[in-house]
Design a protein around this motif. Structure first.
Motif, PDB file in Angstrom:
ATOM      1  N   VAL A   1       7.150  -0.061   9.271  1.00  0.00           N
ATOM      2  CA  VAL A   1       7.024  -0.531   7.887  1.00  0.00           C
ATOM      3  C   VAL A   1       7.795   0.375   6.939  1.00  0.00           C
ATOM      4  O   VAL A   1       8.510  -0.095   6.042  1.00  0.00           O
ATOM      5  CB  VAL A   1       5.543  -0.620   7.465  1.00  0.00           C
ATOM      6  N   LEU A   2       7.681   1.677   7.121  1.00  0.00           N
ATOM      7  CA  LEU A   2       8.379   2.604   6.236  1.00  0.00           C
ATOM      8  C   LEU A   2       9.898   2.449   6.357  1.00  0.00           C
ATOM      9  O   LEU A   2      10.613   2.464   5.357  1.00  0.00           O
ATOM     10  CB  LEU A   2       7.970   4.040   6.559  1.00  0.00           C
ATOM     11  N   ARG A   3      10.387   2.302   7.582  1.00  0.00           N
ATOM     12  CA  ARG A   3      11.831   2.161   7.782  1.00  0.00           C
ATOM     13  C   ARG A   3      12.369   0.855   7.207  1.00  0.00           C
ATOM     14  O   ARG A   3      13.544   0.750   6.847  1.00  0.00           O
ATOM     15  CB  ARG A   3      12.149   2.220   9.285  1.00  0.00           C
TER      16      ARG A   3
ATOM     17  N   ALA B   1       0.825  -1.206   0.000  1.00  0.00           N
ATOM     18  CA  ALA B   1       0.000   0.000   0.000  1.00  0.00           C
ATOM     19  C   ALA B   1       0.862   1.260   0.000  1.00  0.00           C
ATOM     20  O   ALA B   1       0.603   2.220  -0.739  1.00  0.00           O
ATOM     21  CB  ALA B   1      -0.937  -0.011   1.196  1.00  0.00           C
ATOM     22  N   PHE B   2       1.896   1.278   0.847  1.00  0.00           N
ATOM     23  CA  PHE B   2       2.819   2.416   0.855  1.00  0.00           C
ATOM     24  C   PHE B   2       3.465   2.590  -0.518  1.00  0.00           C
ATOM     25  O   PHE B   2       3.639   3.706  -1.012  1.00  0.00           O
ATOM     26  CB  PHE B   2       3.912   2.223   1.903  1.00  0.00           C
ATOM     27  N   GLU B   3       3.824   1.465  -1.111  1.00  0.00           N
ATOM     28  CA  GLU B   3       4.472   1.506  -2.415  1.00  0.00           C
ATOM     29  C   GLU B   3       3.571   2.131  -3.468  1.00  0.00           C
ATOM     30  O   GLU B   3       4.042   2.846  -4.371  1.00  0.00           O
ATOM     31  CB  GLU B   3       4.885   0.091  -2.837  1.00  0.00           C
ATOM     32  N   TYR B   4       2.258   1.905  -3.359  1.00  0.00           N
ATOM     33  CA  TYR B   4       1.363   2.479  -4.356  1.00  0.00           C
ATOM     34  C   TYR B   4       1.311   4.002  -4.219  1.00  0.00           C
ATOM     35  O   TYR B   4       1.285   4.726  -5.229  1.00  0.00           O
ATOM     36  CB  TYR B   4      -0.050   1.895  -4.247  1.00  0.00           C
ATOM     37  N   PHE B   5       1.294   4.500  -2.991  1.00  0.00           N
ATOM     38  CA  PHE B   5       1.355   5.952  -2.810  1.00  0.00           C
ATOM     39  C   PHE B   5       2.666   6.506  -3.383  1.00  0.00           C
ATOM     40  O   PHE B   5       2.687   7.563  -4.012  1.00  0.00           O
ATOM     41  CB  PHE B   5       1.232   6.311  -1.325  1.00  0.00           C
TER      42      PHE B   5
ATOM     43  N   MET C   1      13.275   1.986  -0.355  1.00  0.00           N
ATOM     44  CA  MET C   1      12.705   2.793  -1.437  1.00  0.00           C
ATOM     45  C   MET C   1      11.682   3.780  -0.914  1.00  0.00           C
ATOM     46  O   MET C   1      11.490   4.854  -1.473  1.00  0.00           O
ATOM     47  CB  MET C   1      12.062   1.879  -2.487  1.00  0.00           C
ATOM     48  N   LEU C   2      11.007   3.402   0.182  1.00  0.00           N
ATOM     49  CA  LEU C   2       9.989   4.276   0.761  1.00  0.00           C
ATOM     50  C   LEU C   2      10.604   5.258   1.746  1.00  0.00           C
ATOM     51  O   LEU C   2      10.360   6.465   1.686  1.00  0.00           O
ATOM     52  CB  LEU C   2       8.921   3.432   1.464  1.00  0.00           C
ATOM     53  N   SER C   3      11.403   4.739   2.682  1.00  0.00           N
ATOM     54  CA  SER C   3      11.937   5.609   3.731  1.00  0.00           C
ATOM     55  C   SER C   3      12.847   6.691   3.160  1.00  0.00           C
ATOM     56  O   SER C   3      12.933   7.787   3.722  1.00  0.00           O
ATOM     57  CB  SER C   3      12.695   4.778   4.771  1.00  0.00           C
ATOM     58  N   SER C   4      13.513   6.405   2.058  1.00  0.00           N
ATOM     59  CA  SER C   4      14.402   7.401   1.465  1.00  0.00           C
ATOM     60  C   SER C   4      13.629   8.588   0.893  1.00  0.00           C
ATOM     61  O   SER C   4      14.217   9.646   0.635  1.00  0.00           O
ATOM     62  CB  SER C   4      15.251   6.765   0.354  1.00  0.00           C
ATOM     63  N   ARG C   5      12.318   8.412   0.711  1.00  0.00           N
ATOM     64  CA  ARG C   5      11.500   9.487   0.159  1.00  0.00           C
ATOM     65  C   ARG C   5      10.771  10.298   1.240  1.00  0.00           C
ATOM     66  O   ARG C   5      10.037  11.229   0.904  1.00  0.00           O
ATOM     67  CB  ARG C   5      10.487   8.910  -0.837  1.00  0.00           C
ATOM     68  N   ILE C   6      10.929   9.916   2.492  1.00  0.00           N
ATOM     69  CA  ILE C   6      10.286  10.672   3.559  1.00  0.00           C
ATOM     70  C   ILE C   6      11.076  11.948   3.818  1.00  0.00           C
ATOM     71  O   ILE C   6      12.241  11.916   4.202  1.00  0.00           O
ATOM     72  CB  ILE C   6      10.174   9.847   4.853  1.00  0.00           C
TER      73      ILE C   6
END
Length: 247
Positions: free
Chosen positions: A156-158, A128-132, A162-167
Motif C-alpha cells: 500500500v505504501l509503495r 489511513a496512511f494518508e492521515y498519519f 506521496m506516502l512512499s516518498s516520505r519513508i
C-alpha cells in the motif's frame, strides 16, 4: 533480557536473541526517531518484527515518549483519529467535527516529541496512511512514526507516491537462514542449548522453517515432551511427537 513479555506463547526461560535483523532494527529505529521521520518495517507473519521493535523502543524509554497503536481491522480516517485520541490519553470527549478533532490532535502532538509505533499496519489503507502523513507533515508536530506490518503494508505504501516518498527507512524482515537458525536457536531457549546441530536443523526443516513464532510454538511442545518423558535432551523421536501437535 527475557522474551516473556512479547512472545506469541507463554514460554518460560525464553530469551531475546540479538539477531542481525534486530541489530539492524535498533540502528534504523534510533536514526528514525532522531530524525523525527517515518519508517516501515515489513515482512511475513512470525518473523520477529513486533518483538524486535518493542525491544528497540523499550530501550529508548523513558526519555522518548512512545505511544503504541494496533489495528485489527481496516480503519477509516475517523477511526484513526479515535485511536490517536486514546493513545495520547487526551481528556474529555472526542470532538464530533473532523476539523475540531484535527486541531486537537495537532495541538497535542506539538507539545513535545513523540514516537508512534503503528503495529499490524497491513490493515491500513491509503486513507489511513494518508492521515498519519497529514499529521506528520504539520510543521508544529514532532512525530516519528514506525509502521510495522505484513507485506500488505509495504504494498500500500509503495502504491502511494506521496506516502512512499516520505519513508525514511524501509526494513524487510525475512526468515532466519539455516546458518542463522544454528546461531540463534541455542541462545533462544535452554531446550536447544545442548541439542545437536543436526537435530536443530531437522526441527527447522520439518516444522519451524526459519520462523521465530513457529520456533516458539515448537519449543513449548518440546519442553512439554522433555518433562513428560524425563529425557535429558532433545532427540528426533521426541521432535516428531512435537511436530504432530503442529500439523
Amino acid at each position: 533480557m527475557t522474551a516473556a513479555t512479547y512472545q506469541y506463547v507463554d514460554l518460560p526461560d525464553a530469551s531475546v536473541v540479538t539477531t542481525r535483523a534486530l541489530l539492524t532494527a535498533r540502528e534504523n529505529i534510533s536514526d528514525t526517531v532522531a530524525a523525527r521521520a517515518i519508517m516501515c518495517i515489513h515482512g511475513g507473519a512470525g518473523f520477529g518484527k513486533t518483538l524486535a521493535v518493542n525491544i528497540c523502543l523499550r530501550g529508548l524509554e523513558p526519555h522518548e515518549d512512545v505511544r503504541k497503536i494496533t489495528f485489527r481491522a481496516r480503519p477509516t480516517a475517523r477511526a484513526v483519529r479515535y485511536e490517536l485520541f486514546t493513545a495520547l490519553d487526551l481528556a474529555g470527549e472526542p470532538p464530533r467535527r473532523p476539523s475540531e478533532f484535527d486541531r486537537l490532535l495537532k495541538t497535542a502532538l506539538a507539545e513535545r516529541p513523540r514516537t508512534f509505533l503503528v503495529d499490524e499496519a497491513q490493515w491500513l489503507n491509503g486513507e489511513a496512511f494518508e492521515y498519519f502523513r497529514y499529521l506528520w507533515d504539520e510543521p508544529s508536530t514532532q512525530l516519528a512514526i514506525i509502521f510495522v506490518g505484513g507485506e500488505g503494508c509495504h504494498t500500500v505504501l509503495r502504491r502511494e507516491p506521496m506516502l512512499s516518498s516520505r519513508i525514511f527507512i524501509w526494513q524487510h524482515f525475512t526468515r532466519l537462514t539455516p546458518s542463522e537458525v544454528l546461531e540463534a536457536i541455542p541462545l533462544f531457549h535452554p531446550v536447544w542449548a545442548d541439542a545437536d546441530a543436526d537435530d536443530i536443523t531437522f526441527a527447522d526443516q520439518h516444522a519451524a522453517h526459519g520462523n521465530f513464532r513457529a520456533w516458539a510454538q515448537l519449543t513449548a511442545h518440546t519442553r512439554t515432551a522433555l518433562t513428560r518423558t524425563g529425557r535429558p535432551r532433545v532427540d528426533q523421536e521426541l521432535l516428531r511427537w512435537a511436530f504432530s501437535r503442529l500439523a
